[in-house]
Design a protein around this motif. Structure first.
Motif, PDB file in Angstrom:
ATOM      1  N   PRO A  55       0.796  -1.225   0.000  1.00  0.00           N
ATOM      2  CA  PRO A  55       0.000   0.000   0.000  1.00  0.00           C
ATOM      3  C   PRO A  55       0.831   1.279   0.000  1.00  0.00           C
ATOM      4  O   PRO A  55       0.334   2.335  -0.374  1.00  0.00           O
ATOM      5  CB  PRO A  55      -0.781  -0.106   1.308  1.00  0.00           C
TER       6      PRO A  55
ATOM      7  N   LEU B  88      -6.106   0.748  -5.942  1.00  0.00           N
ATOM      8  CA  LEU B  88      -7.033   1.818  -5.567  1.00  0.00           C
ATOM      9  C   LEU B  88      -8.405   1.494  -6.164  1.00  0.00           C
ATOM     10  O   LEU B  88      -8.546   0.488  -6.879  1.00  0.00           O
ATOM     11  CB  LEU B  88      -6.526   3.196  -6.019  1.00  0.00           C
TER      12      LEU B  88
ATOM     13  N   ASN C  77     -12.899   4.085  -2.307  1.00  0.00           N
ATOM     14  CA  ASN C  77     -11.477   4.344  -2.074  1.00  0.00           C
ATOM     15  C   ASN C  77     -11.272   4.957  -0.687  1.00  0.00           C
ATOM     16  O   ASN C  77     -10.370   4.567   0.052  1.00  0.00           O
ATOM     17  CB  ASN C  77     -10.929   5.283  -3.156  1.00  0.00           C
TER      18      ASN C  77
ATOM     19  N   ILE D 219      -9.059   2.928   1.767  1.00  0.00           N
ATOM     20  CA  ILE D 219      -7.667   3.422   1.871  1.00  0.00           C
ATOM     21  C   ILE D 219      -7.593   4.666   2.743  1.00  0.00           C
ATOM     22  O   ILE D 219      -6.515   5.124   3.097  1.00  0.00           O
ATOM     23  CB  ILE D 219      -7.095   3.699   0.450  1.00  0.00           C
TER      24      ILE D 219
ATOM     25  N   THR E 296      -4.419   9.435  -3.319  1.00  0.00           N
ATOM     26  CA  THR E 296      -3.815   8.096  -3.388  1.00  0.00           C
ATOM     27  C   THR E 296      -2.692   8.037  -4.422  1.00  0.00           C
ATOM     28  O   THR E 296      -1.669   7.370  -4.206  1.00  0.00           O
ATOM     29  CB  THR E 296      -4.902   7.049  -3.732  1.00  0.00           C
TER      30      THR E 296
END
Lengths: 300, 300
Positions: free
Chosen positions: A80, A100, A107, A111, A118
């Motif tokens: 990641p 992603l 997302n 995340i 991202t």
């Protein structure tokens, strides 16, 4: 000569990360070795996401350490961020994967960043991985539908795929994360993606939540896609949705592809043994229908 | 306007005949009424095979008697011989179905006759049913693979289909009884069958034993087939092969068809309620993935 289709086995990562309980490291290693014995040449072994987020894969380093590797097999891991890449490099992965979502809300949920936030993180990972001599695979999640936003516009999928490829990702796996896609949509989206970026730079990643995964594979095959992600036993159902199916089962994918005349390099009998092994270790019936049919035959 | 696909719901017959236990008559009737409430316009209600052979459907007469019929719905039943036809006529069926196998060994195992010995029996049934004003549907079992003989030559399938149509059968359902077919084979066989007899006289009957049923439906759709048999909940697994899947689930078929832009006349939410009803009555998880996904959503 039969045309080749590449299978990316994601069971040890995408499958086991969704198990309610921690699978012992020795069982993970044994599963991966069963899978390479069956002829799978690309195995996503684990994830170097922080153990706080995915405790099921907290032993990623240890799994890589214990693994008896085989010539010609790619051992990949999800990464990641830069910290994850450090661990992946130390573990000696063959390839990393970054990820992603095409959907903004998914997302953020997954995340904890917007899509725009991202990209710089992924760019750093791809740059450093490439400098260290590793190739990089990309995942686009919720490329068809999103649990929060519904159908995700194709333009979003094209946009994130383009940016992943532009940053140096080798191949992008287009994911139907929640298993809502149907073949018409798959054919249309992959035709446009292949037209823009080339079919050889794309993979199909289908979940069988509504039973459509193999039909979606066929639709993608029709427009030239020749790489598919799958999970032994059909591992990967959401632990919070009991009964829901996970990734398309590798046994079903191989049965289909061989029946249609494609070569995969996989020995279906040995693959079923791998599925049976992890099914017994998990102590519950896995979703793979080929696994169930073969097990029933053996008992009959 | 969306193109129409016809669904022949075979759960109450092909599904329940494979249950290990006898489903109470009132539950059968309630299931059929749930199915017609969901918009299914063709329901195979039961079978007038001698109860000695299929004790699970020994109450066929009683099920027809208790049923609240709805205008425009076809209530069909399987009929093996003249005695079965008498019972079917007395019960007031809308259409009967006759059956045989494309594989000689499977036909002998299933009907205790050679294929050549079967035809005169079916001809008598079709003649008398037609004389009584009933239409007749035909089933060809093991039209792709046979558990005893392996792949069944297409010529055998063409031959028995031709004889069924010649004796006055309205439509022939081509069955992948053991769920071994893959899309390439399905496309080739249905293309040839449609070429000889017309797509409108054919139906696809797929079992999901190896997860390929919806992919096979798509292959048949591509060559013009617009009628498919399916079973609510995916009922119909063989009781002697626990874990093996049955007919393609009606919920999955409807989800796929609607997603591809076809009209079916079926309300998916109500259909899922029907599946949930029979799942609860049977007390075990049925194979339908759409049913599982919807049930998981409801619990989440």
């Amino acid at each position: 000569m039969a045309e080749r289709v590449r299978i990316v086995e994601v069971g040890p990562r995408d499958g086991l990360q969704n198990e309610a309980t921690f699978v012992p490291t020795e069982d993970k290693v044994a599963l991966i070795e069963h899978l390479q014995d069956a002829g799978l040449a690309y195995i996503e072994v684990s994830s170097f996401v922080h153990p706080k987020w995915i405790p099921q894969l907290a032993d990623a380093d240890e799994v890589f350490r214990r693994l008896s590797r085989r010539e010609g097999v790619t051992y990949a891991a999800l990464v990641p961020n830069a910290r994850g890449l450090e661990r992946a490099l130390a573990a000696g992965v063959t390839e990393i994967a970054v990820f992603l979502s095409a959907s903004e809300t998914h997302n953020r949920q997954n995340i904890n960043k917007t899509i725009d936030e991202t990209f710089p993180v992924l760019e750093e990972v791809v740059r450093e991985a490439t400098a260290a001599g590793l190739s990089v695979r990309g995942y686009v999640s919720t490329a068809f539908g999103c649990p929060y936003e519904g159908e995700v516009p194709l333009e979003r999928v094209l946009g994130v795929t383009e940016r992943l490829l532009a940053m140096g990702v080798r191949e992008v796996s287009i994911g139907d994360t929640i298993g809502v896609a149907t073949p018409k949509q798959v054919r249309e989206r992959f035709a446009e993606l292949a037209n823009r970026f080339g079919a050889e730079r794309l993979a199909g990643h289908f979940h069988d939540t509504r039973g459509t995964a193999l039909a979606n594979v066929c639709a993608a095959l029709e427009v030239g896609i020749r790489t598919f992600d799958s999970s032994v036993g059909g591992l990967g159902g959401c632990p919070y949705a009991p009964g829901a199916s996970g990734n398309v089962a590798t046994e079903e994918l191989v049965y289909l592809l061989h029946g249609m005349g494609y070569a995969t390099g996989v020995d279906l009998d040995r693959l079923v043994s791998a599925g049976r092994f992890i099914q017994e270790r998990l102590g519950r019936k896995l979703p793979s229908r080929v696994l169930a049919a073969c097990t029933a035959e053996r008992m009959a």
